[in-house]
Design a protein around this motif. Sequence first.
Motif, PDB file in Angstrom:
ATOM      1  N   PRO A 825     -43.869  36.078  10.879  1.00  0.00           N
ATOM      2  CA  PRO A 825     -42.674  36.481  10.105  1.00  0.00           C
ATOM      3  C   PRO A 825     -41.492  36.867  10.976  1.00  0.00           C
ATOM      4  N   GLN A 826     -41.744  37.564  12.105  1.00  0.00           N
ATOM      5  CA  GLN A 826     -40.633  38.001  12.945  1.00  0.00           C
ATOM      6  C   GLN A 826     -39.997  36.860  13.730  1.00  0.00           C
ATOM      7  N   LEU A 827     -40.666  35.685  13.769  1.00  0.00           N
ATOM      8  CA  LEU A 827     -40.105  34.519  14.456  1.00  0.00           C
ATOM      9  C   LEU A 827     -39.673  33.433  13.479  1.00  0.00           C
ATOM     10  N   LEU A 828     -39.704  33.748  12.198  1.00  0.00           N
ATOM     11  CA  LEU A 828     -39.456  32.725  11.187  1.00  0.00           C
ATOM     12  C   LEU A 828     -38.037  32.170  11.275  1.00  0.00           C
ATOM     13  N   GLU A 829     -37.051  33.034  11.353  1.00  0.00           N
ATOM     14  CA  GLU A 829     -35.662  32.569  11.402  1.00  0.00           C
ATOM     15  C   GLU A 829     -35.433  31.693  12.635  1.00  0.00           C
ATOM     16  N   GLN A 830     -35.926  32.147  13.777  1.00  0.00           N
ATOM     17  CA  GLN A 830     -35.769  31.388  15.012  1.00  0.00           C
ATOM     18  C   GLN A 830     -36.523  30.062  14.944  1.00  0.00           C
ATOM     19  N   GLY A 831     -37.731  30.096  14.370  1.00  0.00           N
ATOM     20  CA  GLY A 831     -38.524  28.877  14.259  1.00  0.00           C
ATOM     21  C   GLY A 831     -37.887  27.854  13.338  1.00  0.00           C
ATOM     22  N   LEU A 832     -37.368  28.312  12.209  1.00  0.00           N
ATOM     23  CA  LEU A 832     -36.701  27.397  11.287  1.00  0.00           C
ATOM     24  C   LEU A 832     -35.444  26.801  11.914  1.00  0.00           C
ATOM     25  N   ALA A 833     -34.702  27.618  12.632  1.00  0.00           N
ATOM     26  CA  ALA A 833     -33.479  27.125  13.270  1.00  0.00           C
ATOM     27  C   ALA A 833     -33.813  26.051  14.301  1.00  0.00           C
ATOM     28  N   SER A 834     -34.848  26.287  15.087  1.00  0.00           N
ATOM     29  CA  SER A 834     -35.242  25.313  16.097  1.00  0.00           C
ATOM     30  C   SER A 834     -35.732  24.023  15.449  1.00  0.00           C
ATOM     31  N   THR A 835     -36.516  24.164  14.389  1.00  0.00           N
ATOM     32  CA  THR A 835     -37.030  22.985  13.690  1.00  0.00           C
ATOM     33  C   THR A 835     -35.893  22.160  13.104  1.00  0.00           C
ATOM     34  N   ARG A 836     -34.959  22.826  12.465  1.00  0.00           N
ATOM     35  CA  ARG A 836     -33.836  22.098  11.861  1.00  0.00           C
ATOM     36  C   ARG A 836     -32.941  21.466  12.928  1.00  0.00           C
ATOM     37  N   ARG A 837     -32.819  22.124  14.058  1.00  0.00           N
ATOM     38  CA  ARG A 837     -32.016  21.553  15.138  1.00  0.00           C
ATOM     39  C   ARG A 837     -32.634  20.233  15.612  1.00  0.00           C
ATOM     40  N   GLN A 838     -33.946  20.214  15.798  1.00  0.00           N
ATOM     41  CA  GLN A 838     -34.620  18.985  16.228  1.00  0.00           C
ATOM     42  C   GLN A 838     -34.549  17.911  15.141  1.00  0.00           C
ATOM     43  N   LEU A 839     -34.694  18.327  13.887  1.00  0.00           N
ATOM     44  CA  LEU A 839     -34.604  17.377  12.778  1.00  0.00           C
ATOM     45  C   LEU A 839     -33.226  16.727  12.734  1.00  0.00           C
ATOM     46  N   ASN A 840     -32.189  17.537  12.891  1.00  0.00           N
ATOM     47  CA  ASN A 840     -30.825  17.003  12.828  1.00  0.00           C
ATOM     48  C   ASN A 840     -30.520  16.075  13.999  1.00  0.00           C
ATOM     49  N   LEU A 841     -30.980  16.437  15.193  1.00  0.00           N
ATOM     50  CA  LEU A 841     -30.776  15.570  16.351  1.00  0.00           C
ATOM     51  C   LEU A 841     -31.459  14.225  16.158  1.00  0.00           C
ATOM     52  N   TRP A 842     -32.647  14.265  15.639  1.00  0.00           N
ATOM     53  CA  TRP A 842     -33.416  13.032  15.373  1.00  0.00           C
ATOM     54  C   TRP A 842     -32.700  12.173  14.329  1.00  0.00           C
ATOM     55  N   TYR A 843     -32.206  12.831  13.279  1.00  0.00           N
ATOM     56  CA  TYR A 843     -31.540  12.108  12.204  1.00  0.00           C
ATOM     57  C   TYR A 843     -30.209  11.510  12.675  1.00  0.00           C
ATOM     58  N   GLU A 844     -29.426  12.279  13.390  1.00  0.00           N
ATOM     59  CA  GLU A 844     -28.088  11.827  13.786  1.00  0.00           C
ATOM     60  C   GLU A 844     -28.138  10.802  14.918  1.00  0.00           C
ATOM     61  N   ASN A 845     -28.986  11.038  15.899  1.00  0.00           N
ATOM     62  CA  ASN A 845     -28.978  10.209  17.104  1.00  0.00           C
ATOM     63  C   ASN A 845     -30.081   9.163  17.133  1.00  0.00           C
TER      64      ASN A 845
END
Length: 934
Positions: A825-845
């Motif tokens: 739970p204490q790493l949830l925000e950071q984990g979601l942000a990292s996951t979405r960052r990788q998802l967006n990079l994959w999608y865009e590039n």
Amino acid sequence: MKKTHFLKLTLTLFSIGIIALTGPKGANAEVEGFSKIRELGGIEEYRMDANGLTVLVIEDHSAPVATFMVTYMVGSRNEVTGTTGSTHLLEHLMFKGTEKFNKANSSDPTRLLQNVGALINATTWYDRTNYYANMPIDHLEMVIEIEADRMRGLLLRDEDRQPEMTVVRNEFERGENDPVRALLQETFQAAFVAHPYHHSTIGWRSDIEKVSIEKLREFYDTFYWPNNATVSVIGDFQVNEALALVKEYYGAIPSSPHPIPGMYTEEPEQRGPRRVSVKRNGQLGLVSIAHKIPEGAHNDTFALSVLERILTSGKSSRFYKLLIDKGLAVDTFLWNFPFRDPGLFAPFIFLTPETPHEDVEKIILEEYENIRANGVSQEEVDRVISQIQADTAYARDGSFSVASVLNESIAMGDWTFYVRYPEAVAKVTPADVQRVVQTYMVEDHSTTGYFIPLVPGGDDGGAIAAPHFQGESDAVLYYRTPGASLDPLMPNATNGKEGQSAPKSKRKQKPYSAAIKQKEIHGIEVISMKTEVKDVVTIRGSLPAGDAFSPTTNSSIADLTGNMLDKGTLETGKFELAEKLEKVGASLNFSVGPHLLNISGQCLKKDLPLVIDLLAEQLREPSFDEEELAKQKKHRTGEMKQLLDDPNYQATDELGRLVFPENHPNHQQSAEILIEDIESVTVEDLRAFHKSVYGPKSMILVAVGDMDDVVLQSSIGKAFDQWTGGVNIPNYDPAGRINPGRKEVVYMADKPSVSVRLAMASGLKQSDPDYLDLMMGTYILGGNFAARLMQTVRDEEGLTYGIGSRMGADLYSDGIWRISASFAPQLLEQGLASTRRQLNLWYENGITEEELEAKKTTLIGSYKVRLATTGGMAGKILSFAQMGRPVSYLDKYSDDLEAIELTSVNATIKKYLNPEDMITVMAGSVEEGEESEK
């Protein structure tokens, strides 16, 4: 109802025997530098003269694959307070590289091994740690080189330990989600006071967090030496070839400069019964009663193994009849794992709602007293012996299966136990079984455990806990470096060095389809394939009778119909059906999915006609008995309540409603509605459904292994003669995009690991032209250890134990595309942000050419490895047949993977997905809006 299977923790003893070689054996190996110690059951043992390394070699020419496994004689029993969990943490760090093989030069072990299609992993247990690879035979040398190099060349840097510590801590937290693990841990802590079996393999949280790299280096330097290891090499080679490779890469490693320290602490005699209880939020109760038993090498291990199966193996077992059949339990398993030192014999009983713990405890103890006084029957013992003889043959189905069980005998201290076990069990008598109950099931040597779930918002009274079941991100009792999740066509496949193509096979592989026979019999599509495996036949099949065919008035009718097939027929009762299968060690199972009734079975060659007859009888003439339906309804309700206690289920269940509209076959009804529907189903409903839906139309039956095609076809022709009916699978409209961008939180108390899903409908089914392109792109994002998500979110940032992306393997309707992960739970925000960052990079590039070429090799190599077992082959033949592919597609599939182009993958990602439209679901101990660290 989406069918979820419980994780059967059937830790049964090595029901494996003498290896039947499937090809001509090479000349007696004479390799300089080795001393031949002995040969038994097709296994040759050698000792390397220079350093004491033990090498076990088995030739198996059934497929062009091999398994290489290294077993170190160090486990959690070698740890002390302050270093608990060190063995396991060190296992994780063994994948971080050496001076020669590391990330900096793009040659870390994970990437190299996965790149050639090797299926790799490692596990840590009480008495040992092992590392393994199952690979195309051409790459055996590379695997041996990498394993030898990391035996003494590990970097072991604190910059690697720090992120890996949080990974392991999340693995610990995921285990804390599980009521079974919680009770098992408390039971071991109470049962063992002095012996290090007292603590679990993963260790205490504070030790995981605080152990220093210096302590881990000390542990490594103490135990990771050739004279404390056994190498097992199994596969399509000559013995002298394998020994020469082992010598080349291990020969220069010295033996330990000091004696390997032994573990000398002995558990003092227990002088009174002990009791433990775990009170946590949950749904269903759990009872265990553990008794002390001797070390695995003791002669009484064989009688205890027979007792285990008499109590819990199949519907003929005593606990099934006493507990499950009477509606007192949802499931059972019996912990009877043979340790190097004395261990525990412990049934775990998962209670149905409102069943008192005390009642089940009393039944278990009374049954022990019954056996103590009256013994067991010769018929029961004979049935178990037949099961073990069949298991002996099943365990020869693939080199990895052999290596896995041999590994546990090595850990016990004597690999020959693996060979001797079937013959020793065959000599067990009813008097032996009675004697071990009299000797070991003693009250003063017992530890009784209750899991007492607390209903959220309630008090302690009447609360009840979910047993462990197989979730999509589940971890088993072994602690391991996880396989990230997983393309449905290539589960657990792995990849290697980006931008490098693996060497092509030097062996000429015959077309798979050349060995396949195909024939329509009474409307059933029958496909068979004879392989080199001896005595074993594996069956897979399906017919359209899944949840999508349930009437709109009740969503549970298809599920209950399928679950009632093995509960008796018009001619044969439930227990008689089970007895016919179990006395020959055969299995026949049914499960219900969104579209299909799925059929799976396994038997010895001689018993194939019997199994086909029983399959036909259960499909054609189920009795749908009123009393049995009442039992099944109670059982299914209990199973549904079990699921509610698992964050993985809760997250995936919620997605099924948010991603798919109500008229879509993948739409998931809520647990409350499902339970209401279960309660309202009648016998008449089941009979009407069976009459209208079941039949040979669109049915497929696949058999692979050592069988006679004439016998198979004549058996099917006779058993299914004059059976008519059935349905075709309709066409379904795509799900579209509903609830785009929505976020949901499913709050669950006492869940220190949050299950996270990011998902949307893929718009594709497996047979669609764009499916492979999107599958490939998805695999590059999160298909294995070396995929982007694992490399960044886990390995570099240490935010999760497991994260991956996958395509739903839907055959007849568009499926789901999702990312699955777990975070504290204490790493949830950071984990979601990292996951979405990788998802967006994959999608865009998009992906790169280097990634694409590497993953092609991965998927093609691991595809061939998967086809090396009868189960893998039968499953793939069935899958392609369900898609409408010809049998020749078994050979063409690799060509289709090779033909995938970069531009089409990147275009397909943009065509079907959009990160902004993805639905996010979080299930666990996190409130909505409380994603950040407090």
